[in-house]
Design a protein around this motif. Structure first.
Motif, short mmCIF file in Angstrom:
data_model
loop_
_atom_site.label_atom_id
_atom_site.label_comp_id
_atom_site.label_asym_id
_atom_site.label_seq_id
_atom_site.Cartn_x
_atom_site.Cartn_y
_atom_site.Cartn_z
N GLU A 88 0.83 -1.21 0.00
CA GLU A 88 0.00 0.00 0.00
C GLU A 88 0.87 1.26 0.00
N VAL A 98 -3.93 4.23 -2.63
CA VAL A 98 -3.73 2.83 -2.23
C VAL A 98 -4.65 1.91 -3.04
N HIS A 99 -5.49 2.50 -3.90
CA HIS A 99 -6.41 1.71 -4.75
C HIS A 99 -6.23 2.09 -6.22
#
Length: 279
Positions: A88, A98-99
């Motif tokens: 992450e 983090v996505h």
């Protein structure tokens, strides 16, 4: 007049050709051939448009944003959360989130980032569409350990140093001061230690269980410490060779058995020379 007559004859010939069965088949065949050519180029155009548009769609679609990481760990002292947190942080630094989109993730770079973690021996990272990352990690297994200040460190078969929690069943080393985590230990006596401990384990398992420490502060003299309650030092020297070491350890085994049988307590046994010295 002759021109009009020739034109009339051509038209008449075409009508006769159309009326004939063979003529109709030939015209239909030519027509189908033209349709196929047109269809082929239409399909090529559609495919090219898809090739151009698909990557931009996949890269920008919210349907492919990573929403979960599945981590599996085998061996070593690694928590799944450690690997997930590390990945992450990598995503946040490289993609500012983090996505990130699953197609934007550079698998080689992400794998390398996890592999640099000192406790990791091997790692495999894969995409699972539409929104998952699969991470399989194999941890380093410590064969020996040592302590600097309040921190314990392990050494694996590849001589790599990494932080661990204390394990009572591991052989303790002493005399190590300077280290670089995640790198191969550079201490001169470490190869002697591995050879010595492996040979003892083969010749005399009871002796290997009795060793509570190996001191390598002096790389010219590896010292075994046995019998924690009544310590005895075994001076083994350096640049050990397996063949001569086996003979020395067999003699040591007989000496230690005699001490035990006669209930003798000694300070050290020196096996560095041809004639063993006992004090």
């Amino acid at each position: 007049m002759l021109r009009h007559k020739g034109l009339a004859n051509k038209l008449s010939a075409r009508k006769d050709k159309w009326r004939s069965k063979k003529g109709r088949k030939k015209i239909a065949k030519n027509f189908l051939h033209r349709i196929r050519r047109i269809s082929f180029w239409v399909i090529i155009g559609v495919v090219c448009a898809l090739i151009i548009q698909t990557p931009s769609y996949l890269m920008g679609s919210p349907h492919f944003f990573i929403d979960s990481m599945i981590v599996t760990v085998r061996g070593g002292q690694i928590a799944k959360e450690e690997i997930q947190n590390r990945l992450e942080k990598f995503f946040l630094k490289k993609y500012s989130t983090v996505h990130p989109n699953i197609f934007r993730v550079n698998v080689k770079e992400a794998t390398k980032n996890i592999a640099l973690y000192p406790r990791v021996l091997k790692v495999t990272l894969k995409r699972q569409l539409p929104r998952k990352i699969l991470i399989a990690v194999e941890g380093r297994i410590p064969r020996m350990m040592f302590k600097i200040a309040s921190q314990y460190y392990g050494i694996d078969e590849n001589r790599i140093i990494f932080p661990i929690s204390c394990k009572k069943n591991l052989l303790m080393l002493s005399g190590i001061n300077k280290i670089e985590i995640g790198k191969t230990i550079s201490h001169q006596g470490i190869e002697d230690v591995f050879l010595l401990y492996h040979t003892i384990a083969v010749i005399d398992k009871n002796l290997s269980k009795n060793i509570f420490m190996i001191n390598i502060a002096n790389p010219r003299n590896v010292v075994l410490m046995i019998n924690k309650k009544n310590p005895v030092a075994i001076y083994c020297g350096s640049h050990l060779e397996e063949q001569s070491l086996v003979q020395k350890l067999k003699e040591l085994k007989i000496i230690l058995e005699y001490f035990k049988k006669t209930n003798q307590q000694r300070e050290y046994v020196d096996i560095r020379f041809d004639n063993i010295i006992i004090k």
